[in-house]
Design a protein around this motif. Structure first.
Motif, PDB file in Angstrom:
ATOM      1  N   ASP A  73       0.824  -1.210   0.000  1.00 57.58           N
ATOM      2  CA  ASP A  73       0.000   0.000   0.000  1.00 57.58           C
ATOM      3  C   ASP A  73       0.858   1.259   0.000  1.00 57.58           C
ATOM      4  OD1 ASP A  73      -2.583  -1.071  -0.145  1.00 57.58           O
ATOM      5  OD2 ASP A  73      -2.668  -1.433   2.010  1.00 57.58           O
ATOM      6  N   GLN A  74       2.179   1.092   0.152  1.00 52.75           N
ATOM      7  CA  GLN A  74       3.098   2.238   0.145  1.00 52.75           C
ATOM      8  C   GLN A  74       3.601   2.566  -1.255  1.00 52.75           C
ATOM      9  OE1 GLN A  74       3.225   3.743   3.083  1.00 52.75           O
ATOM     10  NE2 GLN A  74       1.923   2.038   3.746  1.00 52.75           N
ATOM     11  N   ILE A  75       3.204   1.804  -2.253  1.00 53.87           N
ATOM     12  CA  ILE A  75       3.656   2.082  -3.617  1.00 53.87           C
ATOM     13  C   ILE A  75       3.161   3.466  -4.054  1.00 53.87           C
ATOM     14  CG2 ILE A  75       3.436   1.396  -6.054  1.00 53.87           C
ATOM     15  CD1 ILE A  75       3.126  -1.484  -5.077  1.00 53.87           C
ATOM     16  N   GLU A  76       4.046   4.246  -4.659  1.00 52.02           N
ATOM     17  CA  GLU A  76       3.657   5.552  -5.179  1.00 52.02           C
ATOM     18  C   GLU A  76       3.154   5.376  -6.610  1.00 52.02           C
ATOM     19  OE1 GLU A  76       6.567   8.600  -4.733  1.00 52.02           O
ATOM     20  OE2 GLU A  76       7.028   8.069  -2.644  1.00 52.02           O
ATOM     21  N   TRP A  77       1.863   5.145  -6.717  1.00 55.22           N
ATOM     22  CA  TRP A  77       1.261   4.981  -8.039  1.00 55.22           C
ATOM     23  C   TRP A  77       1.274   6.309  -8.785  1.00 55.22           C
ATOM     24  CZ3 TRP A  77       0.690   0.013  -8.931  1.00 55.22           C
ATOM     25  CH2 TRP A  77       0.371  -0.860  -7.891  1.00 55.22           C
ATOM     26  N   ARG A  78       1.441   6.253 -10.085  1.00 58.86           N
ATOM     27  CA  ARG A  78       1.407   7.470 -10.907  1.00 58.86           C
ATOM     28  C   ARG A  78      -0.043   7.935 -11.101  1.00 58.86           C
ATOM     29  NH1 ARG A  78       2.364   6.481 -15.726  1.00 58.86           N
ATOM     30  NH2 ARG A  78       2.950   8.596 -16.395  1.00 58.86           N
ATOM     31  N   ASN A  79      -0.926   6.995 -11.340  1.00 54.08           N
ATOM     32  CA  ASN A  79      -2.362   7.282 -11.490  1.00 54.08           C
ATOM     33  C   ASN A  79      -2.635   8.417 -12.470  1.00 54.08           C
ATOM     34  OD1 ASN A  79      -2.947   5.217  -9.758  1.00 54.08           O
ATOM     35  ND2 ASN A  79      -3.381   6.501  -7.994  1.00 54.08           N
ATOM     36  N   ASP A  80      -2.054   8.307 -13.648  1.00 58.59           N
ATOM     37  CA  ASP A  80      -2.267   9.288 -14.715  1.00 58.59           C
ATOM     38  C   ASP A  80      -3.640   9.027 -15.347  1.00 58.59           C
ATOM     39  OD1 ASP A  80      -2.268  10.290 -17.534  1.00 58.59           O
ATOM     40  OD2 ASP A  80      -0.239  10.956 -16.999  1.00 58.59           O
ATOM     41  N   GLU A  81      -4.541   9.990 -15.221  1.00 60.54           N
ATOM     42  CA  GLU A  81      -5.920   9.782 -15.672  1.00 60.54           C
ATOM     43  C   GLU A  81      -6.026   9.650 -17.193  1.00 60.54           C
ATOM     44  OE1 GLU A  81      -8.646  12.575 -14.005  1.00 60.54           O
ATOM     45  OE2 GLU A  81      -8.123  12.061 -11.930  1.00 60.54           O
ATOM     46  N   GLU A  82      -5.195  10.371 -17.932  1.00 61.15           N
ATOM     47  CA  GLU A  82      -5.225  10.258 -19.392  1.00 61.15           C
ATOM     48  C   GLU A  82      -4.756   8.879 -19.839  1.00 61.15           C
ATOM     49  OE1 GLU A  82      -3.300  13.349 -21.554  1.00 61.15           O
ATOM     50  OE2 GLU A  82      -4.380  14.967 -20.526  1.00 61.15           O
ATOM     51  N   GLU A  83      -3.713   8.389 -19.227  1.00 59.65           N
ATOM     52  CA  GLU A  83      -3.219   7.053 -19.582  1.00 59.65           C
ATOM     53  C   GLU A  83      -4.230   5.983 -19.174  1.00 59.65           C
ATOM     54  OE1 GLU A  83       0.717   6.467 -18.074  1.00 59.65           O
ATOM     55  OE2 GLU A  83       1.595   8.013 -19.368  1.00 59.65           O
ATOM     56  N   PHE A  84      -4.885   6.185 -18.048  1.00 55.68           N
ATOM     57  CA  PHE A  84      -5.919   5.232 -17.632  1.00 55.68           C
ATOM     58  C   PHE A  84      -7.051   5.201 -18.656  1.00 55.68           C
ATOM     59  CE2 PHE A  84      -9.842   4.293 -15.108  1.00 55.68           C
ATOM     60  CZ  PHE A  84      -9.545   2.964 -14.808  1.00 55.68           C
TER      61      PHE A  84
END
Length: 438
Positions: free
Chosen positions: A287-298
């Protein structure tokens, strides 16, 4: 004061069949006539965003089939479109209910709901009798020697097979079906439009296991164009087929297919014993992973516009049909979490909206497996190479051509990210999370 009729109630849920239905079998052995009910719960229906969701249409048609069978016996399901507690309050006022029967649901929300129903019924001295039906072994039936649940599949699977007896997958007799239903003028099922939905292209047909071809499942299952799977996922999800009959088929036909059923049971007991996995990683350090979570790429991943043909074909198949080949599911999930470093929960939620055979336990378990965050997951450093997977399992590009009309054309997008770069970026992010957690 008018004397109310003494009855028992059978509550249909994830068990939409008359044959080989454990809870219904027990109910029909009751000394009181059985009123079958189904509740179109607004709290559940509101979770379906698309008015043309094929899953709603599927189980609506399945219920109509059951209703037609019961009408031949001058009985039928009584349908409700209201909350579960208000439904049972209404039934308690109308009848002298002796017992309520159902089959156990192991999802956290279902357990909470059933707990509230049990409290209401208990206040009226009405027992709620729940039976094992959607799994072969439930809850605490398969434990390690120290009485803790298994969190690794292989030893769980070995124990599952070792424990299995004929009685565990013996069908519950259908002989009782012509007796003991409450005779009444059944009301018709609510039209889909009244429930806020519309008809789709899905056609419900009672599953016929004699027509299921899985003899070569172990050899052919990884090739998406062959589509050599049973297509029983949605039937198992809504209980239009019995898991016992499926296990019997697997035992006699294909051990690899049986193993897939065992995985299903494994993930269900994981969700039951570790309900936190619904919203959190099984291995908390992830749960400590720093996800990028780029909405355009998603959004490009969702629409099948990543520039990686196997990923895009899978997502386009999902968006078009509500289905995706199992091998491709692993590739698209690995791509989202590893190549794009987008939180597995985003992908899981998207699959929950789209998959016909969506099941919380299996969907959660498989996404956490792909992301490396689960109990018995692929190691974090295992990153599927989408191009290598394509050449291995769709060498002639038949699956790609089927789902990507603009493949190899000027309109098809370039790769969203370079594989080697994405792999190194993912490894760095995972290593950092794990290092910082110690």
């Amino acid at each position: 004061m008018e004397q109310r009729q003494k009855i028992s109630v059978f509550w249909f849920r994830r068990d939409l069949r008359l044959e080989d239905n454990h809870g219904l079998y027990r109910a029909l052995k009751s000394e009181f006539p059985i009123l079958p009910i189904f509740i179109f719960d607004p709290d559940i229906l509101q979770q379906f965003d698309d008015p043309k969701d094929r899953r709603i249409d599927y189980f609506h048609q399945a219920l109509q089939t059951i209703q037609q069978d019961l009408l031949l016996q001058q009985s039928g399901i009584r349908f409700f479109h209201q909350t579960v507690l208000s439904c049972f309050s209404e039934l308690i006022d109308q009848y002298d209910i002796q017992e309520v029967y159902c089959n156990t649901d192991y999802e956290p929300a279902a357990l909470k709901r059933d707990g509230a129903v049990r409290l209401l019924l208990n206040s009226k001295q009405i027992p709620l009798k729940s039976y094992k039906d959607q799994v072969i072994f439930e809850a605490n039936e398969i434990l390690k020697s120290d009485q803790t649940p298994y969190t690794v599949f292989t030893p769980y699977s070995k124990k599952w097979i070792e424990k299995l007896q004929v009685n565990d997958y013996q069908s519950f007799s259908s002989e009782l079906l012509k007796t003991n239903f409450l005779p009444w003028d059944a009301t018709p099922i609510f039209p889909l439009t009244e429930l806020g939905f519309a008809a789709t292209d899905i056609q419900y047909k009672k599953p016929d296991l004699t027509q299921i071809e899985i003899e070569h499942f172990d050899r052919l299952r990884d090739y998406p164009i062959l589509d050599a799977t049973s297509h029983l996922g949605i039937a198992l999800r809504f209980g239009t087929v019995s898991v016992r009959s499926c296990v019997k088929l697997g035992l006699s036909t294909n051990a690899t297919w049986l193993k897939a059923l065992i995985w299903r049971g494994f993930f269900m007991q994981i969700l039951y014993h570790f309900p936190k996995v619904e919203n959190s990683s099984f291995k908390s350090k992830y749960d400590q992973i720093e996800w990028r979570n780029d909405e355009e790429e998603f959004a490009k991943w969702c629409s099948g516009q990543t520039g990686y043909p196997l990923v895009d074909a899978g997502m386009r198949q999902l968006n078009s049909t509500g289905q995706m080949h199992n091998r491709v599911r692993m590739v698209v999930a690995s791509f989202l979490t590893k190549h794009l470093l987008i939180d597995w929960r985003w992908g899981e939620a998207y699959f929950a909206q789209k998959l016909l055979d969506y099941d919380l336990a299996a969907n959660n378990g498989n996404w956490q497996w792909a992301a490396g965050t689960g109990c018995d997951a692929a190691p974090y450093f295992r990153v599927f190479n989408p191009q290598a997977q394509l050449e291995k399992f769709d060498a002639e590009h038949l699956y790609i051509k089927k789902w990507i009309s603009d493949w190899n054309s000027s309109t098809y997008p370039l790769p969203i990210v370079e594989h080697r770069f994405a792999r190194e970026r993912a490894l760095d992010a995972y290593k950092k999370a794990l290092k910082d957690n110690f």
